[in-house]
Design a protein around this motif. Structure first.
Motif, PDB file in Angstrom:
ATOM      1  N   ALA A   1       0.819  -1.213   0.000  1.00  0.00           N
ATOM      2  CA  ALA A   1       0.000   0.000   0.000  1.00  0.00           C
ATOM      3  C   ALA A   1       0.854   1.265   0.000  1.00  0.00           C
ATOM      4  CB  ALA A   1      -0.940  -0.002   1.206  1.00  0.00           C
ATOM      5  N   MET A   2       1.947   1.273   0.725  1.00  0.00           N
ATOM      6  CA  MET A   2       2.806   2.453   0.758  1.00  0.00           C
ATOM      7  C   MET A   2       3.416   2.719  -0.615  1.00  0.00           C
ATOM      8  SD  MET A   2       2.922   4.078   3.635  1.00  0.00           S
ATOM      9  CE  MET A   2       4.474   4.947   3.497  1.00  0.00           C
ATOM     10  N   GLU A   3       3.802   1.652  -1.308  1.00  0.00           N
ATOM     11  CA  GLU A   3       4.360   1.801  -2.642  1.00  0.00           C
ATOM     12  C   GLU A   3       3.305   2.320  -3.610  1.00  0.00           C
ATOM     13  OE1 GLU A   3       6.862  -0.900  -5.874  1.00  0.00           O
ATOM     14  OE2 GLU A   3       5.543  -1.877  -4.428  1.00  0.00           O
ATOM     15  N   GLN A   4       2.084   1.779  -3.525  1.00  0.00           N
ATOM     16  CA  GLN A   4       1.005   2.227  -4.399  1.00  0.00           C
ATOM     17  C   GLN A   4       0.655   3.692  -4.142  1.00  0.00           C
ATOM     18  OE1 GLN A   4      -0.385   1.370  -7.015  1.00  0.00           O
ATOM     19  NE2 GLN A   4      -2.587   1.761  -7.079  1.00  0.00           N
ATOM     20  N   ARG A   5       0.608   4.076  -2.887  1.00  0.00           N
ATOM     21  CA  ARG A   5       0.354   5.493  -2.554  1.00  0.00           C
ATOM     22  C   ARG A   5       1.432   6.376  -3.148  1.00  0.00           C
ATOM     23  NH1 ARG A   5       3.484   8.098   1.833  1.00  0.00           N
ATOM     24  NH2 ARG A   5       2.470  10.089   2.301  1.00  0.00           N
ATOM     25  N   ASP A   6       2.688   5.963  -3.066  1.00  0.00           N
ATOM     26  CA  ASP A   6       3.778   6.776  -3.610  1.00  0.00           C
ATOM     27  C   ASP A   6       3.637   6.937  -5.122  1.00  0.00           C
ATOM     28  OD1 ASP A   6       4.844   7.036  -1.093  1.00  0.00           O
ATOM     29  OD2 ASP A   6       6.412   5.525  -1.374  1.00  0.00           O
ATOM     30  N   ILE A   7       3.224   5.871  -5.811  1.00  0.00           N
ATOM     31  CA  ILE A   7       3.032   5.943  -7.260  1.00  0.00           C
ATOM     32  C   ILE A   7       1.930   6.942  -7.592  1.00  0.00           C
ATOM     33  CG2 ILE A   7       2.230   4.662  -9.290  1.00  0.00           C
ATOM     34  CD1 ILE A   7       3.569   2.156  -8.007  1.00  0.00           C
ATOM     35  N   LEU A   8       0.784   6.795  -6.945  1.00  0.00           N
ATOM     36  CA  LEU A   8      -0.376   7.630  -7.276  1.00  0.00           C
ATOM     37  C   LEU A   8      -0.157   9.090  -6.893  1.00  0.00           C
ATOM     38  CD1 LEU A   8      -3.276   5.232  -6.198  1.00  0.00           C
ATOM     39  CD2 LEU A   8      -2.250   5.522  -8.468  1.00  0.00           C
TER      40      LEU A   8
ATOM     41  N   PHE B   1       8.505   3.659 -12.067  1.00  0.00           N
ATOM     42  CA  PHE B   1       8.315   2.721 -10.961  1.00  0.00           C
ATOM     43  C   PHE B   1       8.280   1.306 -11.522  1.00  0.00           C
ATOM     44  CE2 PHE B   1       6.401   6.689  -9.566  1.00  0.00           C
ATOM     45  CZ  PHE B   1       6.829   6.804  -8.243  1.00  0.00           C
ATOM     46  N   GLU B   2       8.769   0.365 -10.747  1.00  0.00           N
ATOM     47  CA  GLU B   2       8.754  -1.034 -11.159  1.00  0.00           C
ATOM     48  C   GLU B   2       7.305  -1.509 -11.303  1.00  0.00           C
ATOM     49  OE1 GLU B   2      10.457  -5.403  -9.718  1.00  0.00           O
ATOM     50  OE2 GLU B   2      11.016  -3.576  -8.635  1.00  0.00           O
ATOM     51  N   GLY B   3       7.026  -2.184 -12.413  1.00  0.00           N
ATOM     52  CA  GLY B   3       5.686  -2.710 -12.619  1.00  0.00           C
ATOM     53  C   GLY B   3       4.690  -1.676 -13.096  1.00  0.00           C
ATOM     54  N   VAL B   4       5.159  -0.516 -13.558  1.00  0.00           N
ATOM     55  CA  VAL B   4       4.277   0.525 -14.092  1.00  0.00           C
ATOM     56  C   VAL B   4       4.708   0.838 -15.518  1.00  0.00           C
ATOM     57  CG1 VAL B   4       3.440   2.898 -13.841  1.00  0.00           C
ATOM     58  CG2 VAL B   4       3.949   1.529 -11.795  1.00  0.00           C
ATOM     59  N   GLU B   5       3.791   0.630 -16.459  1.00  0.00           N
ATOM     60  CA  GLU B   5       4.047   0.987 -17.869  1.00  0.00           C
ATOM     61  C   GLU B   5       3.353   2.294 -18.181  1.00  0.00           C
ATOM     62  OE1 GLU B   5       3.276  -0.588 -22.446  1.00  0.00           O
ATOM     63  OE2 GLU B   5       2.543  -1.776 -20.740  1.00  0.00           O
ATOM     64  N   MET B   6       4.110   3.270 -18.648  1.00  0.00           N
ATOM     65  CA  MET B   6       3.539   4.569 -19.005  1.00  0.00           C
ATOM     66  C   MET B   6       3.459   4.687 -20.526  1.00  0.00           C
ATOM     67  SD  MET B   6       2.195   7.466 -18.383  1.00  0.00           S
ATOM     68  CE  MET B   6       2.408   7.818 -16.628  1.00  0.00           C
TER      69      MET B   6
END
Length: 385
Positions: free
Chosen positions: A345-352, A376-381
């Motif tokens: 959850a902390m990683e997801q919050r940081d991404i968003l 971010f790892e696991g994020v395709e832009m």
């Protein structure tokens, strides 16, 4: 630092910025374009210099779940999970003084998901307010569950819930023969074709009327902000809102849909961020504004037509190992761990938070550094043009 038992958090992570976060509430009434009288609320999260020795603000009112469950029983729907514990700890403080560090502060709006509540984006509102934004989170008439300042509670209408159920069933029936839409990124041409099919379905077209009404809620409150800034409405924001540069808008799920509609239809808004919402009501729209979607692979496959139709900068971030609820406070507040994805959850919050802040820093504040460099790892832009 946040605490958790197992994987269940008891408080939000500490906000990213240096400001203390104040929060205040205002209620509004107006007549919408369909001639309905809409009574809504707005929570303002804003920068402050001190907590003034106050206790942190209540997250969301305890009656939320009973109101929602009463409606679900009425329409014969199964009861939903408990979205939060009433004692969940925030990092906001009610009715603080607005910070004196800057003369004015930029404004963002947040729109909640269908059947949700105006506190649903508190984790993002706190982060952005602590970094110097004022975030106005709307409790939408018909689709929201909220408490007005005088103590009256407002729930979803039966009609809204029935229309939402019909729309959801239609989407499910269209996806069922093509289950890969849920899990696999389609090629761009196929994704655009699929997104048009899903967005043009009859119930999707019918349900889009609510996005228009919710966009009117935001535009009405925006009107009131100009009056507050001018001193025509008494508030702590007189002369303190940086409205000459425009405003930004973002939202979760159906609130993300609403955000894009607001940005498309109101020149006062410079762009929008959609947190995993389907773009009903915007089929083949040229938003003529920058747009960013942060979502699952399903959200990409259902909204990809914007890659072709929007003439301004368009971003799609596809995030793996997450569920729909992980784009809202539920990543921290949920009591049902089965509803969460595998991403921390902390990683997801940081991404968003990072992408949302960088988007508005860029397009509202003209700070060009940051957005293009995020990775971010696991994020395709995906970006067009």
């Amino acid at each position: 630092m946040e605490t958790k038992e197992g994987s269940i958090y008891k408080e939000f992570p500490k906000p990213i910025g240096n400001y203390t976060v104040g929060r205040t509430q205002m209620d509004f009434k107006y007549t919408a374009s369909d001639q309905s009288e809409r009574e809504l609320t707005a929570l303002f999260f804003y920068p402050s210099d001190s907590s003034e020795d106050k206790s942190t603000a209540e997250y969301a009112f305890p009656e939320f779940h009973s109101l929602r469950n009463e409606l679900l029983v009425k329409i014969g729907a199964p009861l939903g999970e408990q979205l939060f514990d009433s004692n969940f700890k925030t990092w906001s403080y009610d009715d603080l003084a607005l910070s004196k560090q800057e003369t004015q502060y930029p404004v963002l709006f947040f729109s909640h998901g269908a059947g949700a509540y105006p506190q649903q984006g508190t984790v993002f509102a706190q982060d952005l307010a602590s970094a110097g934004y004022i975030v106005v989170s709307i409790g939408h008439a018909e689709s929201g569950v909220y408490k007005l300042k005088d103590g009256r509670t407002v729930a979803m209408t039966e009609k809204f819930m029935e229309d939402l159920t019909a729309y959801s069933m239609e989407v499910a029936s269209l996806i069922m023969p093509q289950p890969q839409i849920m899990t696999e990124k389609l090629g761009e041409e196929q994704a655009i074709k699929t997104s048009r099919q899903l967005t043009s379905a009859p119930q999707a077209v019918e349900f889009a009327k609510y996005a228009v009404l919710q966009s009117e809620d935001i535009r009405h409150v925006a009107d009131r902000l100009y009056a507050m800034n001018a001193g025509d409405i008494e508030s702590l924001f007189e002369g303190r809102l940086q409205l000459d540069i425009g405003m930004g808008v973002f939202g979760h799920s159906f609130g993300g849909t609403t955000a894009a509609i607001v940005s498309r239809d109101d020149d006062r808004f410079v762009g929008s961020v959609n947190l995993d919402g389907n773009m009903v009501g915007a089929l083949d729209s040229d938003l003529k504004k920058p747009f960013m979607q942060l979502g699952t692979v399903l959200a990409y496959n259902t909204n990809a037509f914007l890659l072709e139709s929007n003439s301004e900068d368009t971003y799609f971030a596809i995030i793996d190992q997450v569920t729909h609820g992980d784009f809202s406070d539920s990543m921290f507040t949920t009591t049902d761990l089965g509803s969460r994805g595998a991403r921390d959850a902390m990683e997801q919050r940081d991404i968003l938070t990072s992408y949302t802040k960088a988007f508005f820093d860029n397009y509202l504040l003209n700070k060009t550094l940051g957005l293009e460099s995020l990775a971010f790892e696991g994020v395709e832009m995906i970006k067009k043009p």
